[in-house]
Design an enzyme around this catalytic site. Structure first.
Site, short mmCIF file in Angstrom:
data_model
loop_
_atom_site.label_atom_id
_atom_site.label_comp_id
_atom_site.label_asym_id
_atom_site.label_seq_id
_atom_site.Cartn_x
_atom_site.Cartn_y
_atom_site.Cartn_z
N GLU A 270 -0.77 -4.73 -1.61
CA GLU A 270 -1.73 -3.69 -1.24
C GLU A 270 -1.70 -3.55 0.27
OE1 GLU A 270 -3.46 -2.02 -3.32
OE2 GLU A 270 -3.61 -3.10 -5.45
N GLU B 168 -2.47 7.70 -2.95
CA GLU B 168 -1.78 6.54 -3.01
C GLU B 168 -0.15 6.84 -3.60
OE1 GLU B 168 -3.39 3.59 -5.26
OE2 GLU B 168 -1.89 2.32 -4.96
N HIS C 50 1.92 4.07 -9.34
CA HIS C 50 1.31 5.28 -9.88
C HIS C 50 2.25 6.31 -9.80
CE1 HIS C 50 -2.11 2.86 -9.33
NE2 HIS C 50 -1.80 2.60 -8.19
N HIS D 253 1.68 -0.94 -3.32
CA HIS D 253 0.53 -0.09 -3.33
C HIS D 253 -0.44 0.10 -2.27
CE1 HIS D 253 0.17 0.01 -8.14
NE2 HIS D 253 1.22 -0.78 -7.84
ZN ZN Z 1 -2.28 1.11 -7.02
#
Ligand code: ZN
Length: 243
Positions: free
Chosen positions: A201, A68, A30, A123
């Site tokens: 993640e 994030e 992101h 992430h």
């Molecule tokens: Zn993400």
């Protein structure tokens, strides 16, 4: 000492510089201005095999609003410092949190153009609040897309899972019911990669216990160390680069 003991001793004592000649791409998920620019990040981009997906997404955040995008950049910078100290060349897909994107196809291209030995997209998940933990995502076998990186990405994923859980003590994602290593076919970053690639993640930002950890600078360093250790473990298991 037998040959194996010699190899193990060498690995254990390998010092700074032993990743010289290796290239690692770290891809912090992101970007800080994504939410303000839906017209850019919602644009559809080709992800191979005739499929399309949004250029990027906003990412998630802790209940307290720690995003994030900020978190992944922070962790990627720390992991990059560690790997550079070990001699690796590290390429980041973004260096600030003030921009938009880049699109997922461009992120993949950065890894391909760098001829990276390993790509890790960093992430944190926006999973169900009661669920905790991390998981690593590797590419599914897709003929003509990921078949060339399938085996090596699996090796990278296993090394990353092992090192990450050792360093952080975080559980394998409790809300997925798997073993912390998940194959997916829908991620553009994996579909378009020509070099070994995985996503991690790192925690579930929507879970209070995980959120407290990702907000801690000290714990973030453990997260970065876990990622760097996993990449290192994978790279050292590969044949030495020709120089
Ligand atoms: Zn993400």
């Amino acid at each position: 000492m037998g040959a194996l003991s010699v190899v193990l001793a060498l690995l254990a004592t390998a010092g700074p510089g032993d990743l010289t000649g290796r290239t690692v791409v770290l891809d912090p998920g992101h970007n800080g201005a994504n939410a303000a620019h839906p017209e850019i990040i919602n644009r559809q981009v080709a992800i191979g095999g005739g499929r399309y997906k949004a250029c990027n997404t906003t990412g998630t955040a802790t209940p307290g609003g720690y995003t994030e995008a900020r978190f992944t950049l922070n962790v990627a910078r720390s992991a990059a410092r560690i790997l550079r100290r070990q001699g690796a060349e590290v390429v980041m897909t973004r260096r600030t949190n003030r921009g938009v994107g880049p699109c997922i196809n461009r992120r993949a291209r950065i890894g391909n153009r760098a001829h990276a030995d390993a790509v890790v997209s960093i992430h944190a998940d926006g999973g169900p609040a009661p669920g905790r933990g991390f998981h690593v995502i590797r590419p599914s076998w897709i003929e003509g897309l990921t078949d060339d990186i399938y085996d090596e990405s699996l090796g990278l994923g296993r090394a990353l899972r092992r090192a990450y859980e050792k360093r952080t003590g975080l559980p394998r994602a409790t809300y997925l019911g798997g073993n912390g290593l998940v194959a997916r076919s829908d991620l553009g970053g994996l579909r378009l990669s020509n070099v070994p690639a995985v996503f991690i993640e790192t925690a579930n930002m929507r879970n209070a216990a995980d959120a407290a950890r990702v907000r801690s600078p000290r714990f973030r360093r453990r997260i970065a160390r876990g990622i760097a250790d996993g990449v290192r473990r994978y790279l050292l298991a590969q044949p030495s680069p020709s120089r």
